[in-house]
Design an enzyme around this catalytic site. Structure first.
Site, mmCIF file in Angstrom:
data_model
loop_
_atom_site.group_PDB
_atom_site.id
_atom_site.type_symbol
_atom_site.label_atom_id
_atom_site.label_comp_id
_atom_site.label_asym_id
_atom_site.label_seq_id
_atom_site.Cartn_x
_atom_site.Cartn_y
_atom_site.Cartn_z
ATOM 1 N N ALA A 9 -5.112 -12.334 1.117
ATOM 2 C CA ALA A 9 -4.806 -11.873 -0.237
ATOM 3 C C ALA A 9 -5.691 -10.717 -0.679
ATOM 4 O O ALA A 9 -5.372 -10.039 -1.655
ATOM 5 C CB ALA A 9 -4.961 -13.032 -1.221
ATOM 6 N N GLY A 10 -6.763 -10.487 0.039
ATOM 7 C CA GLY A 10 -7.733 -9.477 -0.400
ATOM 8 C C GLY A 10 -7.177 -8.071 -0.226
ATOM 9 O O GLY A 10 -6.263 -7.820 0.558
ATOM 10 N N ARG A 14 -13.138 -1.991 1.296
ATOM 11 C CA ARG A 14 -13.978 -1.184 2.184
ATOM 12 C C ARG A 14 -13.161 -0.349 3.175
ATOM 13 O O ARG A 14 -13.677 0.550 3.818
ATOM 14 C CB ARG A 14 -14.961 -2.099 2.942
ATOM 15 C CG ARG A 14 -16.068 -2.642 2.050
ATOM 16 C CD ARG A 14 -16.833 -3.785 2.692
ATOM 17 N NE ARG A 14 -16.169 -5.077 2.546
ATOM 18 C CZ ARG A 14 -16.638 -6.226 3.018
ATOM 19 N NH1 ARG A 14 -17.766 -6.245 3.696
ATOM 20 N NH2 ARG A 14 -15.982 -7.356 2.837
ATOM 21 N N LYS A 21 -5.471 -4.512 3.604
ATOM 22 C CA LYS A 21 -6.221 -4.499 4.869
ATOM 23 C C LYS A 21 -5.485 -5.196 6.002
ATOM 24 O O LYS A 21 -5.406 -4.685 7.120
ATOM 25 C CB LYS A 21 -7.585 -5.148 4.653
ATOM 26 C CG LYS A 21 -8.370 -5.345 5.932
ATOM 27 C CD LYS A 21 -9.816 -5.640 5.694
ATOM 28 C CE LYS A 21 -10.069 -6.992 5.112
ATOM 29 N NZ LYS A 21 -11.519 -7.258 4.986
ATOM 30 N N GLN A 73 -2.065 -15.984 -4.408
ATOM 31 C CA GLN A 73 -3.364 -16.026 -5.106
ATOM 32 C C GLN A 73 -3.345 -14.835 -6.069
ATOM 33 O O GLN A 73 -3.535 -13.687 -5.663
ATOM 34 C CB GLN A 73 -4.521 -15.887 -4.098
ATOM 35 C CG GLN A 73 -5.880 -16.029 -4.754
ATOM 36 C CD GLN A 73 -7.025 -15.521 -3.866
ATOM 37 O OE1 GLN A 73 -6.821 -14.767 -2.912
ATOM 38 N NE2 GLN A 73 -8.238 -15.926 -4.195
ATOM 39 N N ASP A 103 -8.535 -11.095 8.559
ATOM 40 C CA ASP A 103 -9.081 -9.837 9.080
ATOM 41 C C ASP A 103 -9.913 -10.055 10.348
ATOM 42 O O ASP A 103 -10.786 -9.257 10.666
ATOM 43 C CB ASP A 103 -9.909 -9.126 7.994
ATOM 44 C CG ASP A 103 -11.146 -9.913 7.577
ATOM 45 O OD1 ASP A 103 -11.250 -11.101 7.936
ATOM 46 O OD2 ASP A 103 -12.009 -9.331 6.896
ATOM 47 N N ASN A 224 -13.624 -4.905 8.305
ATOM 48 C CA ASN A 224 -13.825 -4.595 6.882
ATOM 49 C C ASN A 224 -13.737 -3.106 6.600
ATOM 50 O O ASN A 224 -13.536 -2.708 5.465
ATOM 51 C CB ASN A 224 -15.177 -5.125 6.404
ATOM 52 C CG ASN A 224 -15.222 -6.646 6.466
ATOM 53 O OD1 ASN A 224 -14.304 -7.316 6.003
ATOM 54 N ND2 ASN A 224 -16.260 -7.183 7.069
ATOM 55 N N ASN A 373 26.234 18.055 36.907
ATOM 56 C CA ASN A 373 25.126 19.005 36.977
ATOM 57 C C ASN A 373 25.153 19.858 35.718
ATOM 58 O O ASN A 373 26.100 20.610 35.495
ATOM 59 C CB ASN A 373 25.235 19.886 38.211
ATOM 60 C CG ASN A 373 23.950 20.649 38.395
ATOM 61 O OD1 ASN A 373 22.935 20.092 38.827
ATOM 62 N ND2 ASN A 373 23.944 21.911 37.997
ATOM 63 N N TYR A 383 26.357 19.219 15.723
ATOM 64 C CA TYR A 383 26.235 19.072 14.266
ATOM 65 C C TYR A 383 26.956 20.217 13.576
ATOM 66 O O TYR A 383 26.698 21.398 13.871
ATOM 67 C CB TYR A 383 24.736 19.096 13.921
ATOM 68 C CG TYR A 383 24.405 18.807 12.484
ATOM 69 C CD1 TYR A 383 24.946 17.718 11.824
ATOM 70 C CD2 TYR A 383 23.522 19.631 11.784
ATOM 71 C CE1 TYR A 383 24.625 17.445 10.505
ATOM 72 C CE2 TYR A 383 23.189 19.359 10.464
ATOM 73 C CZ TYR A 383 23.750 18.270 9.824
ATOM 74 O OH TYR A 383 23.423 18.011 8.513
#
Ligand code: UD1
Ligand code: MG
Length: 467
Positions: A9-10, A14, A21, A73, A103, A224, A373, A383
């Site tokens: 959840a963090g 850093r 992260k 959380q 992590d 981290n 060939n 296109y």
């Protein structure tokens, strides 16, 4: 009986990133995917992933993985607070809870299995994975008695100078008897440097808590910041390369090669320097890849060579030769014993066996038969400014140098396209097509008013004589 809770959840401030992260990628998988994979041997009853920062992004990234439940959380008040959030999800649960930091991505499945076994054999209230690190800076320090029973865990930030000397660290991987943990989680307080609820403080209330040292401390590297992410990548690369070398793959100058964990190689593959194998790539026995090649999400058959080339989302059958400087992409499919050579780009095109496209071509949205060939400089004009169109080229057909095939177009079998043609209409089997201005040669022709050298030898500059 074991359930797993993964703390994801963090924000990971850093990392200095907009991405959570745990969604940073490490060798083809995100950090949290790797942590989930590390539970492969213990067969958990439930996997609870605790999400918070950019929760939807984290949830979406794990879409399709079975047996996962997400726990929100809302505020990230620390690792202890994160584990508190699983209380309502494990109300009547009586087994063990394995808690993993999202992590810590390099854990081996065997290490987790061993931790759980030790925990259950000793009937511990908690068992904590630890390591003695040459540089323990940043990690929580674990203080034990002589029987490896944990007395205290102190976060790096909260350590005094002498506590910092202790190099035995907490890996962030724990087994708990769930009913014991559930009782003490509400007792945690945020009395520390960070004003967070630390999961590590539960050791003050539980008994016995045992520390188990990991054999290979590199496994428990926590991520981290970017520097640690890079270091973890190096560790992972070394593991992957050791594995493939012992499985019979030759790596020439391995330091210059990178291989994702999701890649699969057969024995007698040779990987040359500066080659990068990514995603869901497989390479068959006897193939030689590189130097200087990138293969991503592609299937390469046996005895194929790929030299200084890029192959993404594509397939190459046995015994074909690719490169130098070929680009296969967007579901290109090359049949057996083909040669795709210098400065050729192939996109969303299937190529039958024994076909050669040796130089300077673009084939997009095309289907080629066998033994075609393709002459140097052949281009499919696929296109029209709005849509892509299909070009079909039958078996045995030869396109001359600098042909332009304007799609949609169907060129039959055994056709010869004359060099420099711009082909706009379908061509039947067994034909010659010439679609260019016929050459005109006028003998003795000179621009007006310019004399032949032989007529006027004194007029060496062929000047105009306008007056
Ligand atoms: C944590 C441990 C430390 C250990 C280290 C190992 C605590 C208090 N400290 O420190 O002892 O040495 O891991 O790598 O547990 N998270 C949440 N919700 C939160 C806070 C964090 O889900 O409110 C998640 C993060 O996303 C991350 C994990 O928990 O995946 C660990 O958090 P992090 O802030 O990296 O803890 P560390 O300082 O590394
Ligand atoms: Mg951490």
């Amino acid at each position: 009986m074991v359930a797993v809770a993964i703390l994801a959840a963090g924000r990971g401030s850093r990392m200095k990133s907009n991405l959570p992260k745990v969604l940073h990628s490490l060798g083809g998988l995100t950090l949290v995917e790797r942590v989930i994979d590390s539970c492969g041997l213990i067969n958990p009853e439930k996997v609870l992933v605790i999400v918070g920062y950019q929760a939807d992004k984290v949830k979406n990234s794990l879409d399709g993985i079975e047996n996962i439940q997400f726990v929100e959380q809302k505020e990230q008040l620390g690792t202890g607070h994160a584990v508190c959030q699983v209380l309502p999800y494990l109300k009547d649960y009586t087994g063990d809870l394995l808690v993993l930091n999202g992590d810590v991505p390099l854990l081996r499945q065997e290490t987790i299995e061993k931790l759980l076994q030790t925990h259950q054999n000793h009937q511990n209230a908690a068992t904590i994975l630890t390591a003695k690190l040459p540089n323990p800076s940043g990690y929580g320090r674990v203080f034990c008695d002589e029987r490896n029973l944990v007395k205290q865990i102190v976060e790096h930030r909260d350590c005094n100078a002498s506590q910092k000397e202790n190099n035995r660290i907490n890996a962030g991987i724990y087994c708990f008897k769930w009913d014991f943990l559930a009782d003490v989680l509400p007792k945690l307080t945020p009395n520390n440097n960070q004003k967070e609820y630390y999961l590590t403080d539960v050791v003050d209330y539980l008994n016995p808590v045992m520390a188990v040292d990991v054999e290979d401390y590199l496994e428990i590297s926590g991520i981290n910041n970017r520097k640690q992410l890079t270091k973890a990548y190096d560790v992972l690369q070394e593991r992957i390369k050791d594995y493939w070398m012992s499985a019979g793959v030759t790596l020439v100058n391995p330091d210059s090669i990178t291989i994702d964990e999701t890649v699969s190689l057969e024995s007698d593959v040779v990987i040359e320097p500066q080659t990068h194998l990514r995603g869901k790539t497989t390479i068959g026995s006897g193939s030689r890849i590189g130097p200087g090649s990138l293969i991503e999400n592609s299937k390469i058959g046996e005895n194929v060579t790929v030299l200084y080339s890029v192959v993404t989302d594509s397939q190459v059958e046995n015994s074909s030769r690719i490169g130098p400087y070929t680009h296969l992409r967007g579901h290109a499919s090359v049949g057996e014993s083909c040669r795709i050579g210098n400065f050729v780009e192939v996109k969303k095109t299937s190529i039958g066996k024994n076909t050669n496209i040796a130089h300077l071509s673009y084939l997009g949205d095309a289907k080629l038969g066998e033994k075609v060939n393709v002459g140097a400089g052949t281009i499919t004009a696929n296109y029209d400014g709005y849509q892509k169109h299909l070009t079909q080229i039958g078996s045995g057909t030869k396109t001359g140098a600098n042909s332009v095939l304007v799609a949609p177009i169907n060129i039959g079998d055994d056709v010869t396209v004359a060099a420099g043609s711009v082909v706009t209409k379908d061509v039947e089997n067994d034909s010659l097509v010439i679609a260019r201005v016929r050459q005109v040669t006028r003998k003795g022709w000179r621009p007006k008013n310019i004399a032949h050298n032989s007529d006027d030898k004194s007029n060496s500059t062929n000047q105009k004589t306008d007056s």
